[in-house]
Design a protein around this motif. Sequence first.
Motif, PDB file in Angstrom:
ATOM      1  N   ALA A 116       1.036  -1.014  -0.101  1.00 44.25           N
ATOM      2  CA  ALA A 116       0.043  -0.003   0.053  1.00 44.25           C
ATOM      3  C   ALA A 116       0.611   1.329   0.131  1.00 44.25           C
ATOM      4  CB  ALA A 116      -0.859  -0.195   1.182  1.00 44.25           C
ATOM      5  N   ASP A 117       0.227   2.443  -0.316  1.00 46.73           N
ATOM      6  CA  ASP A 117       1.029   3.768  -0.220  1.00 46.73           C
ATOM      7  C   ASP A 117       1.318   4.100   1.185  1.00 46.73           C
ATOM      8  OD1 ASP A 117      -1.126   5.186   0.369  1.00 46.73           O
ATOM      9  OD2 ASP A 117      -1.638   5.613  -1.616  1.00 46.73           O
ATOM     10  N   GLU A 118       1.790   5.271   1.314  1.00 45.06           N
ATOM     11  CA  GLU A 118       2.075   5.476   2.965  1.00 45.06           C
ATOM     12  C   GLU A 118       1.079   6.366   3.810  1.00 45.06           C
ATOM     13  OE1 GLU A 118       3.768  10.208   2.003  1.00 45.06           O
ATOM     14  OE2 GLU A 118       5.283   8.420   1.907  1.00 45.06           O
ATOM     15  N   ARG A 119      -0.169   6.494   2.947  1.00 44.63           N
ATOM     16  CA  ARG A 119      -1.176   7.165   3.507  1.00 44.63           C
ATOM     17  C   ARG A 119      -1.922   6.121   4.287  1.00 44.63           C
ATOM     18  NH1 ARG A 119      -3.194   9.834  -1.831  1.00 44.63           N
ATOM     19  NH2 ARG A 119      -3.016   7.946  -2.528  1.00 44.63           N
ATOM     20  N   GLY A 120      -2.594   6.465   5.321  1.00 45.04           N
ATOM     21  CA  GLY A 120      -3.465   5.571   6.376  1.00 45.04           C
ATOM     22  C   GLY A 120      -2.572   4.876   7.435  1.00 45.04           C
ATOM     23  N   THR A 121      -3.230   4.269   8.159  1.00 49.14           N
ATOM     24  CA  THR A 121      -2.562   3.940   9.516  1.00 49.14           C
ATOM     25  C   THR A 121      -1.626   2.448   9.058  1.00 49.14           C
ATOM     26  OG1 THR A 121      -4.398   2.368  10.127  1.00 49.14           O
ATOM     27  CG2 THR A 121      -4.187   4.587  11.223  1.00 49.14           C
ATOM     28  N   ARG A 122      -0.875   1.973   9.800  1.00 46.91           N
ATOM     29  CA  ARG A 122      -0.131   0.986   9.611  1.00 46.91           C
ATOM     30  C   ARG A 122      -1.164  -0.602   9.608  1.00 46.91           C
ATOM     31  NH1 ARG A 122       2.334  -3.435  12.230  1.00 46.91           N
ATOM     32  NH2 ARG A 122       4.388  -4.119  11.308  1.00 46.91           N
ATOM     33  N   GLU A 123      -2.017  -0.247  10.341  1.00 41.47           N
ATOM     34  CA  GLU A 123      -2.924  -1.476  10.439  1.00 41.47           C
ATOM     35  C   GLU A 123      -3.933  -1.486   9.265  1.00 41.47           C
ATOM     36  OE1 GLU A 123      -2.348   0.527  13.005  1.00 41.47           O
ATOM     37  OE2 GLU A 123      -1.199  -0.722  14.204  1.00 41.47           O
ATOM     38  N   TYR A 124      -4.267  -0.379   8.919  1.00 44.90           N
ATOM     39  CA  TYR A 124      -5.077  -0.343   7.566  1.00 44.90           C
ATOM     40  C   TYR A 124      -4.424  -0.782   6.461  1.00 44.90           C
ATOM     41  CZ  TYR A 124      -8.059   1.392   3.962  1.00 44.90           C
ATOM     42  OH  TYR A 124      -8.565   1.552   2.736  1.00 44.90           O
ATOM     43  N   ASN A 125      -3.128  -0.246   6.352  1.00 42.92           N
ATOM     44  CA  ASN A 125      -2.421  -0.719   5.215  1.00 42.92           C
ATOM     45  C   ASN A 125      -2.098  -2.201   4.980  1.00 42.92           C
ATOM     46  OD1 ASN A 125      -2.494   1.738   3.585  1.00 42.92           O
ATOM     47  ND2 ASN A 125      -1.010   2.829   5.005  1.00 42.92           N
ATOM     48  N   LEU A 126      -1.839  -2.864   6.364  1.00 43.71           N
ATOM     49  CA  LEU A 126      -1.617  -4.368   6.248  1.00 43.71           C
ATOM     50  C   LEU A 126      -2.857  -4.868   5.916  1.00 43.71           C
ATOM     51  CD1 LEU A 126       0.653  -4.656   9.549  1.00 43.71           C
ATOM     52  CD2 LEU A 126       1.284  -5.154   7.403  1.00 43.71           C
ATOM     53  N   ALA A 127      -3.839  -4.442   6.387  1.00 45.49           N
ATOM     54  CA  ALA A 127      -5.151  -5.129   5.776  1.00 45.49           C
ATOM     55  C   ALA A 127      -5.593  -5.042   4.337  1.00 45.49           C
ATOM     56  CB  ALA A 127      -6.409  -4.433   6.720  1.00 45.49           C
ATOM     57  N   LEU A 128      -5.130  -3.708   3.751  1.00 43.82           N
ATOM     58  CA  LEU A 128      -5.496  -3.395   2.450  1.00 43.82           C
ATOM     59  C   LEU A 128      -4.237  -4.533   1.524  1.00 43.82           C
ATOM     60  CD1 LEU A 128      -6.880  -1.883   0.224  1.00 43.82           C
ATOM     61  CD2 LEU A 128      -5.328  -0.013   0.584  1.00 43.82           C
ATOM     62  N   GLY A 129      -3.213  -4.312   1.936  1.00 44.17           N
ATOM     63  CA  GLY A 129      -2.228  -5.209   1.361  1.00 44.17           C
ATOM     64  C   GLY A 129      -2.685  -6.629   1.367  1.00 44.17           C
ATOM     65  N   GLU A 130      -3.178  -7.181   2.309  1.00 45.29           N
ATOM     66  CA  GLU A 130      -3.563  -8.518   2.158  1.00 45.29           C
ATOM     67  C   GLU A 130      -4.866  -8.862   1.305  1.00 45.29           C
ATOM     68  OE1 GLU A 130      -5.502 -11.778   5.541  1.00 45.29           O
ATOM     69  OE2 GLU A 130      -4.636  -9.825   6.384  1.00 45.29           O
ATOM     70  N   ARG A 131      -5.557  -7.832   1.237  1.00 44.08           N
ATOM     71  CA  ARG A 131      -6.760  -7.797   0.422  1.00 44.08           C
ATOM     72  C   ARG A 131      -6.268  -7.939  -1.114  1.00 44.08           C
ATOM     73  NH1 ARG A 131      -9.134  -4.662   4.208  1.00 44.08           N
ATOM     74  NH2 ARG A 131      -8.965  -2.753   3.219  1.00 44.08           N
ATOM     75  N   ARG A 132      -5.291  -6.942  -1.372  1.00 37.85           N
ATOM     76  CA  ARG A 132      -4.796  -6.794  -2.682  1.00 37.85           C
ATOM     77  C   ARG A 132      -3.852  -8.158  -3.110  1.00 37.85           C
ATOM     78  NH1 ARG A 132      -2.675  -0.510  -2.164  1.00 37.85           N
ATOM     79  NH2 ARG A 132      -4.721   0.351  -2.766  1.00 37.85           N
ATOM     80  N   ALA A 133      -3.212  -8.835  -2.261  1.00 32.66           N
ATOM     81  CA  ALA A 133      -2.538 -10.186  -2.366  1.00 32.66           C
ATOM     82  C   ALA A 133      -3.547 -11.299  -2.546  1.00 32.66           C
ATOM     83  CB  ALA A 133      -1.537 -10.405  -1.221  1.00 32.66           C
ATOM     84  N   ASN A 134      -4.575 -11.300  -1.862  1.00 25.88           N
ATOM     85  CA  ASN A 134      -5.702 -12.095  -2.036  1.00 25.88           C
ATOM     86  C   ASN A 134      -6.395 -12.249  -3.226  1.00 25.88           C
ATOM     87  OD1 ASN A 134      -5.056 -13.872   0.288  1.00 25.88           O
ATOM     88  ND2 ASN A 134      -6.314 -12.456   1.696  1.00 25.88           N
ATOM     89  N   ALA A 135      -6.674 -10.819  -3.633  1.00 18.06           N
ATOM     90  CA  ALA A 135      -7.363 -10.675  -4.909  1.00 18.06           C
ATOM     91  C   ALA A 135      -6.687 -11.214  -5.917  1.00 18.06           C
ATOM     92  CB  ALA A 135      -7.841  -9.226  -5.116  1.00 18.06           C
ATOM     93  N   ALA A 136      -5.432 -10.881  -5.980  1.00 14.80           N
ATOM     94  CA  ALA A 136      -4.431 -11.535  -7.065  1.00 14.80           C
ATOM     95  C   ALA A 136      -4.352 -13.243  -7.085  1.00 14.80           C
ATOM     96  CB  ALA A 136      -2.950 -10.861  -7.057  1.00 14.80           C
ATOM     97  N   LYS A 137      -4.168 -13.678  -5.588  1.00 12.25           N
ATOM     98  CA  LYS A 137      -3.976 -15.000  -5.663  1.00 12.25           C
ATOM     99  C   LYS A 137      -5.485 -15.871  -6.270  1.00 12.25           C
ATOM    100  CE  LYS A 137      -4.128 -18.871  -2.404  1.00 12.25           C
ATOM    101  NZ  LYS A 137      -3.845 -19.365  -0.930  1.00 12.25           N
ATOM    102  N   ASN A 138      -6.717 -15.134  -5.878  1.00 15.07           N
ATOM    103  CA  ASN A 138      -7.915 -15.864  -6.266  1.00 15.07           C
ATOM    104  C   ASN A 138      -8.283 -15.578  -7.768  1.00 15.07           C
ATOM    105  OD1 ASN A 138      -8.672 -16.149  -3.565  1.00 15.07           O
ATOM    106  ND2 ASN A 138      -9.872 -14.388  -3.290  1.00 15.07           N
ATOM    107  N   TYR A 139      -7.572 -14.626  -8.403  1.00 16.01           N
ATOM    108  CA  TYR A 139      -7.637 -14.507  -9.901  1.00 16.01           C
ATOM    109  C   TYR A 139      -6.850 -15.584 -10.490  1.00 16.01           C
ATOM    110  CZ  TYR A 139      -8.569 -12.935 -14.467  1.00 16.01           C
ATOM    111  OH  TYR A 139      -8.946 -12.715 -15.747  1.00 16.01           O
TER     112      TYR A 139
END
Length: 182
Positions: A116-139
């Motif tokens: 994720a980019d630098e904006r947002g909290t650490r926890e929010y960006n870790l969760a967003l990064g996880e959703r992005r990785a899982n979206a790529a995996k699911n595809y």
Amino acid sequence: MSSSLIMPRRGTRARHAGATMLVVAGALAISACGTKAPKELPPQPTPTSSTTGPDQMAGAVPGSQADFVAQMMGADTIYFDLDKYDVDAQDQAALARQAQWLMQYPSKRATIEGHADERGTREYNLALGERRANAAKNYLVSLGVDPGRISTISYGKERPIALGSDEQSWAQNRRAVTVTID
């Protein structure tokens, strides 16, 4: 008249001699670093096969991470919009290339890194990064890649590829990167 004006101070010669020795020692050390040209140059490397493709020319072993990166030509990374994790048409094309390569090497495993980019909290960006990785995996899984061969990890904003605090840098950091495991 003071005696210090007539006679040199003690140790002056010793200091000058020490400084001179340092300069001489430094010059000798630098001159010793010179290299001589070899009498004979080694032969130019020659290809071992008559069918040398782009990945072999780069020295990549087929099925290696270097081969994956060479074959993907940038398609090992997909990018996301701000606060999004959906796979768009451009991402689908990149993931289709990844799936094709993974199908060609069925014993290879991969890890998808979410960022994720630098904006947002650490926890929010870790969760967003996880959703992005899982979206790529699911595809990739929807294209027939065994889900057991793909793991995911989120780095959130902890591993930026671009260090600027502007839209161009942020866009480069909102990504999912596929890395093969040997």
